[in-house]
Motif scaffolding. Structure first.
Motif, short mmCIF file in Angstrom:
data_model
loop_
_atom_site.label_atom_id
_atom_site.label_comp_id
_atom_site.label_asym_id
_atom_site.label_seq_id
_atom_site.Cartn_x
_atom_site.Cartn_y
_atom_site.Cartn_z
N GLY A 187 -24.94 18.25 -4.78
CA GLY A 187 -26.01 17.25 -5.09
C GLY A 187 -25.64 16.03 -4.71
N GLY A 188 -25.96 15.05 -5.83
CA GLY A 188 -25.60 13.71 -5.56
C GLY A 188 -24.36 13.16 -5.92
N ILE A 189 -23.35 14.23 -6.18
CA ILE A 189 -22.16 13.86 -7.01
C ILE A 189 -20.98 14.45 -6.52
CG2 ILE A 189 -22.52 15.60 -8.61
CD1 ILE A 189 -22.28 13.70 -10.81
N GLY A 190 -21.24 14.95 -5.09
CA GLY A 190 -19.87 15.74 -4.74
C GLY A 190 -18.87 14.90 -4.22
N ILE A 191 -18.97 13.72 -4.12
CA ILE A 191 -17.78 12.97 -3.98
C ILE A 191 -16.85 12.67 -5.06
CG2 ILE A 191 -16.74 10.89 -2.80
CD1 ILE A 191 -18.46 12.49 -0.89
N GLN A 192 -17.58 12.31 -6.15
CA GLN A 192 -16.93 11.97 -7.52
C GLN A 192 -16.32 13.15 -8.09
OE1 GLN A 192 -19.79 9.63 -9.83
NE2 GLN A 192 -19.77 11.21 -11.10
N GLU A 236 -14.67 24.55 10.29
CA GLU A 236 -15.78 23.59 10.17
C GLU A 236 -16.58 23.84 11.48
OE1 GLU A 236 -17.31 21.42 8.24
OE2 GLU A 236 -18.60 21.13 10.21
N ALA A 237 -17.94 24.03 11.28
CA ALA A 237 -18.74 24.07 12.46
C ALA A 237 -18.80 22.86 13.54
CB ALA A 237 -20.09 24.39 12.08
N ILE A 266 -19.19 29.62 11.75
CA ILE A 266 -19.32 30.91 11.39
C ILE A 266 -20.68 31.81 11.61
CG2 ILE A 266 -18.45 32.68 9.32
CD1 ILE A 266 -16.19 31.39 10.81
N THR A 274 -23.14 15.60 5.00
CA THR A 274 -23.47 14.75 3.77
C THR A 274 -22.07 13.95 3.53
OG1 THR A 274 -24.69 16.48 3.19
CG2 THR A 274 -24.47 14.78 1.58
N THR A 275 -21.09 14.40 3.71
CA THR A 275 -19.88 13.53 3.19
C THR A 275 -19.97 12.26 3.88
OG1 THR A 275 -18.69 15.45 2.61
CG2 THR A 275 -17.31 13.71 2.94
N ALA A 334 -23.28 7.15 -0.67
CA ALA A 334 -23.35 5.80 -1.49
C ALA A 334 -22.04 5.50 -2.00
CB ALA A 334 -24.34 5.62 -2.38
N ALA A 335 -21.08 6.47 -2.22
CA ALA A 335 -19.56 6.01 -2.35
C ALA A 335 -19.34 5.29 -3.40
CB ALA A 335 -18.89 5.38 -1.13
N ILE A 336 -20.11 6.07 -4.68
CA ILE A 336 -19.86 5.49 -5.99
C ILE A 336 -19.56 6.57 -7.12
CG2 ILE A 336 -22.28 5.48 -6.52
CD1 ILE A 336 -20.57 2.39 -7.12
N ILE A 385 -16.20 17.23 1.96
CA ILE A 385 -15.37 16.76 0.86
C ILE A 385 -15.13 18.21 0.08
CG2 ILE A 385 -17.14 16.03 -0.88
CD1 ILE A 385 -13.83 14.04 0.03
N ALA A 386 -16.17 18.92 -0.33
CA ALA A 386 -15.95 19.99 -0.96
C ALA A 386 -14.64 21.00 -0.60
CB ALA A 386 -17.32 20.80 -1.22
C1 FAD Z 1 -27.42 8.87 0.59
C2 FAD Z 1 -26.52 9.71 -0.32
C3 FAD Z 1 -25.79 9.00 -1.09
C4 FAD Z 1 -24.73 9.72 -1.86
N1 FAD Z 1 -24.28 9.02 -2.78
C5 FAD Z 1 -23.12 9.77 -3.67
C6 FAD Z 1 -22.17 8.81 -4.50
O1 FAD Z 1 -22.43 7.81 -4.69
N2 FAD Z 1 -21.30 9.62 -5.12
C7 FAD Z 1 -21.23 10.97 -5.06
O2 FAD Z 1 -20.05 11.58 -5.64
N3 FAD Z 1 -21.86 11.61 -3.91
C8 FAD Z 1 -22.74 10.86 -3.62
N4 FAD Z 1 -23.59 11.88 -2.55
C9 FAD Z 1 -23.45 13.23 -2.56
C10 FAD Z 1 -22.18 13.58 -1.77
O3 FAD Z 1 -22.33 12.94 -0.50
C11 FAD Z 1 -22.45 15.08 -1.57
O4 FAD Z 1 -22.58 15.86 -2.89
C12 FAD Z 1 -21.07 15.57 -0.82
O5 FAD Z 1 -20.85 15.02 0.47
C13 FAD Z 1 -21.27 17.25 -0.58
O6 FAD Z 1 -20.07 17.51 0.28
P1 FAD Z 1 -19.99 19.01 0.99
O7 FAD Z 1 -18.60 19.24 1.29
O8 FAD Z 1 -20.43 19.88 0.02
O9 FAD Z 1 -21.03 18.97 1.91
P2 FAD Z 1 -20.94 18.41 3.67
O10 FAD Z 1 -20.22 17.12 3.69
O11 FAD Z 1 -22.27 18.57 4.14
O12 FAD Z 1 -20.07 19.52 4.21
C14 FAD Z 1 -20.56 20.85 4.43
C15 FAD Z 1 -19.98 21.40 5.75
O13 FAD Z 1 -20.15 22.57 5.94
C16 FAD Z 1 -20.15 22.91 7.52
N5 FAD Z 1 -20.80 24.10 7.73
C17 FAD Z 1 -21.94 24.71 7.49
N6 FAD Z 1 -22.37 25.89 7.94
C18 FAD Z 1 -21.01 26.34 8.48
C19 FAD Z 1 -20.73 27.44 9.15
N7 FAD Z 1 -21.58 28.48 9.28
N8 FAD Z 1 -19.43 27.65 9.76
C20 FAD Z 1 -18.56 26.45 9.55
N9 FAD Z 1 -18.98 25.35 8.85
C21 FAD Z 1 -20.30 25.29 8.28
C22 FAD Z 1 -21.17 21.72 7.94
O14 FAD Z 1 -20.88 21.56 9.13
C23 FAD Z 1 -20.55 20.61 7.05
O15 FAD Z 1 -19.74 20.04 7.74
C24 FAD Z 1 -24.68 11.12 -1.77
C25 FAD Z 1 -25.46 11.97 -0.87
C26 FAD Z 1 -26.30 11.09 -0.06
C27 FAD Z 1 -26.85 11.69 1.02
#
Ligand code: FAD
Length: 375
Positions: free
Chosen positions: A332-337, A34-35, A173, A43-44, A48-50, A12-13
């Motif tokens: 952390g736990g807030i990356g979606i919102q 994306e890897a 990468i 994580t995305t 908990a999608a809230i 999502i980030a």
């Molecule tokens: C149980 C649980 C409940 C949660 N509940 C909530 C909630 O209710 N509300 C909320 O806002 N957030 C919630 N979160 C947190 C939220 O899910 C995360 O903060 C968010 O998904 C992080 O997104 P991201 O894109 O940073 O990480 P990711 O989704 O992990 O994406 C990072 C991506 O980078 C890729 N990558 C890594 N290294 C490389 C590389 N070398 N080359 C290419 N690609 C690479 C990975 O494959 C991955 O796909 C929760 C998390 C958990 C585990």
């Protein structure tokens, strides 16, 4: 391949930044790498999608506020339906958790979040399985909402693709080298050269930085466990998400089931996280003590990595040692919102060097987000 901006990570980030950047500079100048073979494997795809406004480290509250209009009124051409639906959120506390309740009350007041203190009777009316003999305080945030995470991620993908952006999957990468031509992002598959690299690699944030010769931030991926149990209550889908104030368990209605978690935070290496039986058992014990749910079996279980910077705020912005290396980690736990707000902030920092007018009046704590604070 040559591009102006390369984003590493398609969760999502990364995809939110890709969308907002492509809208501004043109998708032909942005590539997302994306890897994995699909973008939401880590994580995305496991949250908990809230959306709870009174949640997370204080500097991230401005990011949540900045994203609210996108979450509540997304551009109609990017979505098939609403991204958020009303849920409500309740923090419940035992007599020993009064200090946490007071902190939550103060934070809600300071951040103008509509959070109300309920009586035990009112709380039980909203969440009938709550054990009133155990809890003494009840804080309710009526505007808390479910987020359609797949719909939100897809909205960003649509926006990015329509702007002409390129998504490369199955392309991990492994080398990042700065040359006169720009950053060379090397992989076993296809190398890409870019002027600016955005590190949105979630749990791998420090690993990716080290590939580039950039000092790590000190990110810690923390495993969080979740599982589903059946509901025998015909109207439970309408109940709020309920968490104890100290955040050692939560229960979220999900259609005909409940999603449950021990709200665990076990440090982990970056990996494809798996749940541990002990964490599931701990959650069952805590939830059975706090509610009359009487969980005996679970229908599915999973875990995901919530990755934190040392101060638990997001890390967004150029690295002080090289301003063409942009951090977008520590969600952390807030990356979606926070994703619409974070994506817009990255766009502004990359293209203007400072937050744009979209952040006016939102009381954004930029210093609490920039990587400089951790150096
Ligand atoms: C149980 C649980 C409940 C949660 N509940 C909530 C909630 O209710 N509300 C909320 O806002 N957030 C919630 N979160 C947190 C939220 O899910 C995360 O903060 C968010 O998904 C992080 O997104 P991201 O894109 O940073 O990480 P990711 O989704 O992990 O994406 C990072 C991506 O980078 C890729 N990558 C890594 N290294 C490389 C590389 N070398 N080359 C290419 N690609 C690479 C990975 O494959 C991955 O796909 C929760 C998390 C958990 C585990």
């Amino acid at each position: 391949m040559r591009s102006r901006i390369g984003i590493i990570g398609g969760g999502i980030a990364g995809i939110s930044a890709a969308h907002f950047l492509a809208e501004k500079v043109g998708g032909e100048h942005v590539v997302l790498i994306e890897a994995e073979d699909h973008l939401t494997k880590h994580t995305t795809g496991r949250s908990a999608a809230i959306l709870i406004e009174n949640y997370g480290a204080l500097p991230v509250r401005g990011l949540t506020r900045a994203g609210l209009s996108f979450l509540r009124c997304p551009p109609p051409d990017l979505v098939d339906g609403p991204i958020t639906t009303p849920r409500g959120s309740m923090f419940v506390a035992t007599p020993g958790e009064d200090a946490v309740v007071e902190r939550l009350v103060t934070e809600a007041t300071e951040n103008s979040v509509d959070q109300r203190e309920l009586t035990a009777l009112e709380a039980q009316g909203l969440f009938p399985i709550l054990r009133p003999d155990v809890h003494s305080r009840f804080l309710y945030e009526p505007a808390a909402s479910d987020i359609d995470v797949a719909g939100l991620h897809q909205a960003f993908v649509r926006g990015f693709r329509r702007a002409g952006g390129t998504i490369m999957t199955s392309n991990r990468i492994t080398d990042i080298i700065k040359t006169q031509a720009g950053w060379q992002l090397g992989s076993a598959r296809e190398a890409v050269t870019v002027d600016t690299v955005i590190n949105a690699s979630g749990a791998w944030g420090d690993v990716v930085a080290e590939h580039a010769g950039i000092a790590p931030i000190g990110l810690t991926p923390m495993r969080r466990t979740a599982f589903m149990v059946g509901s025998s209550f015909p109207d439970s889908a309408e109940w709020p998400i309920v968490s104890n104030a100290d955040h050692t368990w939560y229960v979220k209605p999900d259609g005909p089931q409940f999603m449950c978690s021990p709200a665990d935070e076990t440090p982990s290496e970056p990996c494809d996280a798996k749940p541990e039986e002990l964490d599931v058992a701990i959650a069952i014990d805590r939830i059975n003590n706090a509610t009359t749910l009487n969980i005996r079996s679970v229908s599915s279980e999973w875990a995901g990595l919530r990755t934190f910077a040392p101060d638990r705020s997001l890390v967004i912005g150029p690295d002080p040692s090289d301003e063409s290396f942009i951090w977008l980690v520590g969600q952390g736990g807030i990356g979606i919102q926070t994703s619409p707000g974070a994506g817009q902030l990255v766009r502004d920092l990359v293209t203007e060097g400072s937050p744009g007018s979209g952040f006016d009046g939102l009381d954004l704590d930029l210093a609490g987000l920039l990587p400089d604070r951790l150096r």
